[in-house]
Design a protein around this motif. Structure first.
Motif, PDB file in Angstrom:
ATOM      1  N   ASP A  20       5.489   5.101  11.187  1.00 15.75           N
ATOM      2  CA  ASP A  20       5.538   3.924  10.316  1.00 15.75           C
ATOM      3  C   ASP A  20       6.972   3.428  10.145  1.00 15.75           C
ATOM      4  O   ASP A  20       7.882   4.217   9.866  1.00 15.75           O
ATOM      5  CB  ASP A  20       4.973   4.257   8.932  1.00 15.75           C
ATOM      6  CG  ASP A  20       3.499   4.630   8.995  1.00 15.75           C
ATOM      7  OD1 ASP A  20       2.851   4.578   7.962  1.00 15.75           O
ATOM      8  OD2 ASP A  20       3.009   4.974  10.096  1.00 15.75           O
ATOM      9  N   THR A  22       9.484  -0.025   8.563  1.00 15.93           N
ATOM     10  CA  THR A  22       9.629  -1.325   7.906  1.00 15.93           C
ATOM     11  C   THR A  22      10.236  -2.290   8.914  1.00 15.93           C
ATOM     12  O   THR A  22      10.728  -1.885   9.973  1.00 15.93           O
ATOM     13  CB  THR A  22      10.558  -1.226   6.692  1.00 15.93           C
ATOM     14  OG1 THR A  22      11.871  -0.835   7.144  1.00 15.93           O
ATOM     15  CG2 THR A  22      10.045  -0.208   5.682  1.00 15.93           C
ATOM     16  N   LYS A  53       0.702  -2.184   6.310  1.00 22.80           N
ATOM     17  CA  LYS A  53       0.379  -1.566   5.024  1.00 22.80           C
ATOM     18  C   LYS A  53       1.369  -2.034   3.972  1.00 22.80           C
ATOM     19  O   LYS A  53       2.574  -2.019   4.195  1.00 22.80           O
ATOM     20  CB  LYS A  53       0.420  -0.040   5.134  1.00 22.80           C
ATOM     21  CG  LYS A  53      -0.015   0.671   3.868  1.00 22.80           C
ATOM     22  CD  LYS A  53      -0.049   2.180   4.056  1.00 22.80           C
ATOM     23  CE  LYS A  53      -0.493   2.883   2.786  1.00 22.80           C
ATOM     24  NZ  LYS A  53      -0.541   4.360   2.953  1.00 22.80           N
ATOM     25  N   GLN A  54       0.844  -2.467   2.830  1.00 25.23           N
ATOM     26  CA  GLN A  54       1.700  -2.927   1.736  1.00 25.23           C
ATOM     27  C   GLN A  54       1.965  -1.785   0.760  1.00 25.23           C
ATOM     28  O   GLN A  54       1.071  -1.036   0.399  1.00 25.23           O
ATOM     29  CB  GLN A  54       1.042  -4.093   0.996  1.00 25.23           C
ATOM     30  CG  GLN A  54       1.876  -4.633  -0.156  1.00 25.23           C
ATOM     31  CD  GLN A  54       1.275  -5.880  -0.783  1.00 25.23           C
ATOM     32  OE1 GLN A  54       1.319  -6.953  -0.199  1.00 25.23           O
ATOM     33  NE2 GLN A  54       0.710  -5.740  -1.968  1.00 25.23           N
ATOM     34  N   HIS A  55       3.234  -1.668   0.341  1.00 31.74           N
ATOM     35  CA  HIS A  55       3.639  -0.634  -0.603  1.00 31.74           C
ATOM     36  C   HIS A  55       4.195  -1.298  -1.869  1.00 31.74           C
ATOM     37  O   HIS A  55       5.106  -2.126  -1.781  1.00 31.74           O
ATOM     38  CB  HIS A  55       4.720   0.265   0.009  1.00 31.74           C
ATOM     39  CG  HIS A  55       4.293   0.919   1.295  1.00 31.74           C
ATOM     40  ND1 HIS A  55       3.742   2.172   1.354  1.00 31.74           N
ATOM     41  CD2 HIS A  55       4.348   0.459   2.578  1.00 31.74           C
ATOM     42  CE1 HIS A  55       3.464   2.477   2.607  1.00 31.74           C
ATOM     43  NE2 HIS A  55       3.830   1.452   3.374  1.00 31.74           N
ATOM     44  N   LYS A  56       3.648  -0.938  -2.993  1.00 32.98           N
ATOM     45  CA  LYS A  56       4.109  -1.505  -4.258  1.00 32.98           C
ATOM     46  C   LYS A  56       5.288  -0.708  -4.807  1.00 32.98           C
ATOM     47  O   LYS A  56       5.389   0.500  -4.624  1.00 32.98           O
ATOM     48  CB  LYS A  56       2.966  -1.520  -5.279  1.00 32.98           C
ATOM     49  CG  LYS A  56       1.822  -2.453  -4.913  1.00 32.98           C
ATOM     50  CD  LYS A  56       0.752  -2.451  -5.991  1.00 32.98           C
ATOM     51  CE  LYS A  56      -0.383  -3.409  -5.636  1.00 32.98           C
ATOM     52  NZ  LYS A  56      -1.460  -3.409  -6.676  1.00 32.98           N
ATOM     53  N   LYS A  57       6.181  -1.406  -5.490  1.00 38.67           N
ATOM     54  CA  LYS A  57       7.312  -0.777  -6.153  1.00 38.67           C
ATOM     55  C   LYS A  57       7.230  -1.065  -7.646  1.00 38.67           C
ATOM     56  O   LYS A  57       6.665  -2.077  -8.065  1.00 38.67           O
ATOM     57  CB  LYS A  57       8.629  -1.306  -5.579  1.00 38.67           C
ATOM     58  CG  LYS A  57       8.826  -0.989  -4.104  1.00 38.67           C
ATOM     59  CD  LYS A  57      10.240  -1.312  -3.648  1.00 38.67           C
ATOM     60  CE  LYS A  57      10.546  -2.798  -3.736  1.00 38.67           C
ATOM     61  NZ  LYS A  57      11.886  -3.130  -3.204  1.00 38.67           N
ATOM     62  N   PRO A  62       6.787  -6.015  -3.382  1.00 38.42           N
ATOM     63  CA  PRO A  62       6.281  -4.948  -2.507  1.00 38.42           C
ATOM     64  C   PRO A  62       6.882  -5.082  -1.106  1.00 38.42           C
ATOM     65  O   PRO A  62       7.395  -6.133  -0.744  1.00 38.42           O
ATOM     66  CB  PRO A  62       4.769  -5.190  -2.493  1.00 38.42           C
ATOM     67  CG  PRO A  62       4.613  -6.636  -2.811  1.00 38.42           C
ATOM     68  CD  PRO A  62       5.731  -6.964  -3.774  1.00 38.42           C
ATOM     69  N   HIS A  64       6.416  -3.882   3.252  1.00 37.57           N
ATOM     70  CA  HIS A  64       5.383  -3.586   4.239  1.00 37.57           C
ATOM     71  C   HIS A  64       5.905  -2.628   5.304  1.00 37.57           C
ATOM     72  O   HIS A  64       7.093  -2.651   5.651  1.00 37.57           O
ATOM     73  CB  HIS A  64       4.906  -4.876   4.914  1.00 37.57           C
ATOM     74  CG  HIS A  64       4.307  -5.867   3.974  1.00 37.57           C
ATOM     75  ND1 HIS A  64       5.078  -6.763   3.251  1.00 37.57           N
ATOM     76  CD2 HIS A  64       3.016  -6.095   3.618  1.00 37.57           C
ATOM     77  CE1 HIS A  64       4.282  -7.508   2.499  1.00 37.57           C
ATOM     78  NE2 HIS A  64       3.028  -7.131   2.704  1.00 37.57           N
ATOM     79  N   THR A  65       5.015  -1.800   5.799  1.00 39.75           N
ATOM     80  CA  THR A  65       5.325  -0.959   6.952  1.00 39.75           C
ATOM     81  C   THR A  65       4.305  -1.236   8.049  1.00 39.75           C
ATOM     82  O   THR A  65       3.186  -1.698   7.778  1.00 39.75           O
ATOM     83  CB  THR A  65       5.287   0.550   6.602  1.00 39.75           C
ATOM     84  OG1 THR A  65       4.018   0.883   6.034  1.00 39.75           O
ATOM     85  CG2 THR A  65       6.403   0.903   5.643  1.00 39.75           C
TER      86      THR A  65
END
Length: 212
Positions: A20, A22, A53-57, A62, A64-65
């Motif tokens: 994965d 970014t 895939k979205q990653h929230k902070k 957010p 993505h990877t």
């Protein structure tokens, strides 16, 4: 002069090796514009070779990877079609597991002999390993060699053409280790990771034996 690698192929190879990533991490490996890379990336996502895939902070937007999908396997050569998995299953059902073990052992012995003949003209371990890398990549693998100094040489294989078979018959992975032991009898071979275990690559260390 080697064949030019397209941006699409480079993206796929990069994710195959790195896992994965970014967008920022991916761009560290390109000299062309981010817009150009994103265009090819978008095409690969549409073809379902790559998923996002979205990653929230907790704070901020957010991120993505990107990662390869199972479908991306189509972009790599797969010799396992020559070694039909269905045929192996049928033979096992008719004749038992021992026959399959004997067949895979014989196949491994043939491959070992082919590689031995290919690397035999080279005198040093370093040159033999370089020749091994060349032959494996010509055979559809994605082989990489890293010199670890006193720790020895690290072999990384990011793509196995027989992965589908090896998942059902993991003895093939043991045969590969045995092949390296036969090719380098004065060295110690240690398995570090395997694709069949869900790792990103098969990895072995080849080091000098302690009694040398």
């Amino acid at each position: 002069m080697g064949k030019r690698v397209s941006t699409k192929d480079k993206i796929i190879q990069l994710l195959k090796k790195q896992g994965d990533l970014t967008m920022d991490a991916m761009m560290e490996h390109f000299t062309i514009s981010e817009t150009a890379v994103r265009k090819q990336l978008h095409t690969l996502v549409q073809k379902e070779f790559i998923e996002v895939k979205q990653h929230k902070k907790e704070i901020g937007r957010p991120y993505h990877t990107y990662r390869l999908t199972e479908k991306s396997q189509e972009s790599f050569p797969d010799r396992y079609k020559e070694l039909s998995l269905d045929l192996l299953h049928d033979l096992e059902e008719l004749q038992g597991n021992q026959l399959i073990k004997d067949l895979l052992q014989k196949q491994s012995m043939k491959e070992t002999e082919q590689v031995r003949k290919y690397i035999e003209p080279f005198s040093t371990t370093e040159d033999k390993i370089a020749a091994l890398k060349d032959m494996q990549n010509r055979s559809g693998y994605m082989f990489q060699v890293e010199d670890k100094g006193k720790e020895g040489v690290q072999l990384n294989n990011f793509h196995c053409p027989f992965l589908a078979v090896a998942k059902d018959y993991p003895v093939m992975c043991q045969h590969e280790k045995e092949m390296y032991e036969a090719l380098f009898p004065d060295q110690k071979v240690k398995t570090k990771s395997l694709l069949v275990d869900g790792e990103k690559c098969c990895q072995w260390y080849i080091t000098e034996t302690s009694d040398k």
